[in-house]
Scaffold this active site. Sequence first.
Site, PDB file in Angstrom:
ATOM      1  CD  GLU A 157      -2.854  -1.293   2.349  1.00  0.00           C
ATOM      2  OE1 GLU A 157      -2.777  -0.433   3.238  1.00  0.00           O
ATOM      3  OE2 GLU A 157      -3.690  -2.211   2.359  1.00  0.00           O
ATOM      4  CG  ASN A 185      -0.564  -7.065  -1.411  1.00  0.00           C
ATOM      5  OD1 ASN A 185      -1.095  -7.739  -2.298  1.00  0.00           O
ATOM      6  ND2 ASN A 185      -1.096  -6.937  -0.206  1.00  0.00           N
ATOM      7  CG  HIS A 227      -9.819  -6.091   0.790  1.00  0.00           C
ATOM      8  ND1 HIS A 227     -10.004  -7.181   1.618  1.00  0.00           N
ATOM      9  CD2 HIS A 227      -8.514  -5.743   0.888  1.00  0.00           C
ATOM     10  CE1 HIS A 227      -8.842  -7.468   2.202  1.00  0.00           C
ATOM     11  NE2 HIS A 227      -7.929  -6.626   1.773  1.00  0.00           N
ATOM     12  CD  GLU A 241      -4.524  -8.026   1.761  1.00  0.00           C
ATOM     13  OE1 GLU A 241      -5.415  -7.383   2.350  1.00  0.00           O
ATOM     14  OE2 GLU A 241      -3.319  -7.726   1.817  1.00  0.00           O
ATOM     15  CG  ASP A 247     -12.483  -9.398   2.108  1.00  0.00           C
ATOM     16  OD1 ASP A 247     -12.315  -8.485   1.268  1.00  0.00           O
ATOM     17  OD2 ASP A 247     -11.964  -9.381   3.234  1.00  0.00           O
TER      18      ASP A 247
HETATM   19  C1  XIL Z   1      -6.145  -6.496   8.456  1.00  0.00           C
HETATM   20  C2  XIL Z   1      -6.387  -7.699   9.353  1.00  0.00           C
HETATM   21  O1  XIL Z   1      -7.281  -8.559   8.713  1.00  0.00           O
HETATM   22  C3  XIL Z   1      -6.954  -7.244  10.669  1.00  0.00           C
HETATM   23  O2  XIL Z   1      -7.058  -8.341  11.581  1.00  0.00           O
HETATM   24  C4  XIL Z   1      -6.065  -6.153  11.293  1.00  0.00           C
HETATM   25  O3  XIL Z   1      -6.661  -5.676  12.479  1.00  0.00           O
HETATM   26  C5  XIL Z   1      -5.865  -5.025  10.309  1.00  0.00           C
HETATM   27  O4  XIL Z   1      -5.342  -5.531   9.099  1.00  0.00           O
HETATM   28  N1  XIL Z   1      -5.042  -4.763   3.785  1.00  0.00           N
HETATM   29  C6  XIL Z   1      -3.990  -5.534   4.205  1.00  0.00           C
HETATM   30  C7  XIL Z   1      -4.155  -6.429   5.368  1.00  0.00           C
HETATM   31  O5  XIL Z   1      -2.950  -5.562   3.541  1.00  0.00           O
HETATM   32  O6  XIL Z   1      -2.976  -6.595   6.100  1.00  0.00           O
HETATM   33  C8  XIL Z   1      -5.254  -5.945   6.302  1.00  0.00           C
HETATM   34  O7  XIL Z   1      -5.460  -6.929   7.303  1.00  0.00           O
HETATM   35  C9  XIL Z   1      -6.515  -5.692   5.508  1.00  0.00           C
HETATM   36  C10 XIL Z   1      -6.288  -4.638   4.464  1.00  0.00           C
END
Ligand code: XIL
Length: 322
Positions: free
Chosen positions: A133, A173, A209, A238, A240
């Site tokens: 990020e 990422n 996401h 990641e 969802d």
């Molecule tokens: C999130 C985790 O799922 C949580 O448990 C934590 O509190 C915060 O981070 N992008 C990312 C991940 O790269 O590392 C994040 O994970 C979600 C967003």
Amino acid sequence: MTARTSLRSVAESRGFDVGAAVDADLLRNDAGYWKLLRREFTTVTPENALKMGPLRPSPDTYDFGDADAVVNFGLEYDMTVRGHTLVWHNQTPEWFEEWAYTDDGIEGFLRDHIHTVAGRYRDKIDVWDVVNEAIADDGSMRETVWYDAMGEAYLDEAFGWADDVTDADLYYNDYGADGINEKSDAVYDLITGMLDRDVPIDGVGLQLHALHDEPDPGSVAENVYRFEDLGLDVQITEMDVAYPEGEVPEDHREQQAQYYRSIVEACLDTGCETLVTWGVRDGDSWVPGWFSGLTDDPLLFDGSTPKPAYHAIMDVLAEGSD
Ligand code: XIL
């Protein structure tokens, strides 16, 4: 004919990796969780345990307990392991007060951190999200402690330090850069520059996401292709899928299934060979704790029961491999 005994068996016969973000406490304390994980997935990534905050209780110490638990679990069950993440602006240690360091001090601190962590898992972690990020939502460089101290060169340095100590594939990422848009254009420019400078980067992770909208799968495919044209691998890292209140389709689990399916199809079309979901069971997802007003069932399992999204992924992976 592929035996459809599990998502894992279907994925393995297709040569595709299906992964999940893993919580170390659940792994230790919930047998249903780890049995589901080892049966259904081919790849694990610690959800939090490899981030700098959890790893660094104090400036001179490391706590590898949770990270080791997840990594060793993956190795024990012949899964690949994604390391997440060496450099990020979030989840830095509580004691880490940037103003207490000189810029050189921050650089040395980050170098030692990367050498120690990536070096420890040299033979265990297959893919690292080296930097997470770095681009802000408007496409500019995100103002982070690393950027403020070292400028854009922090990315070059971080990849170089990781490359010093591991043969893992090294990834950049990010979120919101899934399809072709202003942010993915900025990521593209950033990475093109790194490649021009011979920075050892192997791949791009698209977080995906899909929490407020669903990036168009055709646009995701086009985006994957342009990174592949640079000689890079791409993974969905990641995923969802949730829907905002007021916009929840009546059959939202079916729509969610269709969306997962369309992203796996885009992966198979483009040669992106890994898709990681950000958790295993809906009840363990980070989404309800972080966002209000979204459906709370973004993953592939409701308890240990596979959802329509699970079956949709299974179907698409089985097609063509039978
Ligand atoms: C999130 C985790 O799922 C949580 O448990 C934590 O509190 C915060 O981070 N992008 C990312 C991940 O790269 O590392 C994040 O994970 C979600 C967003």
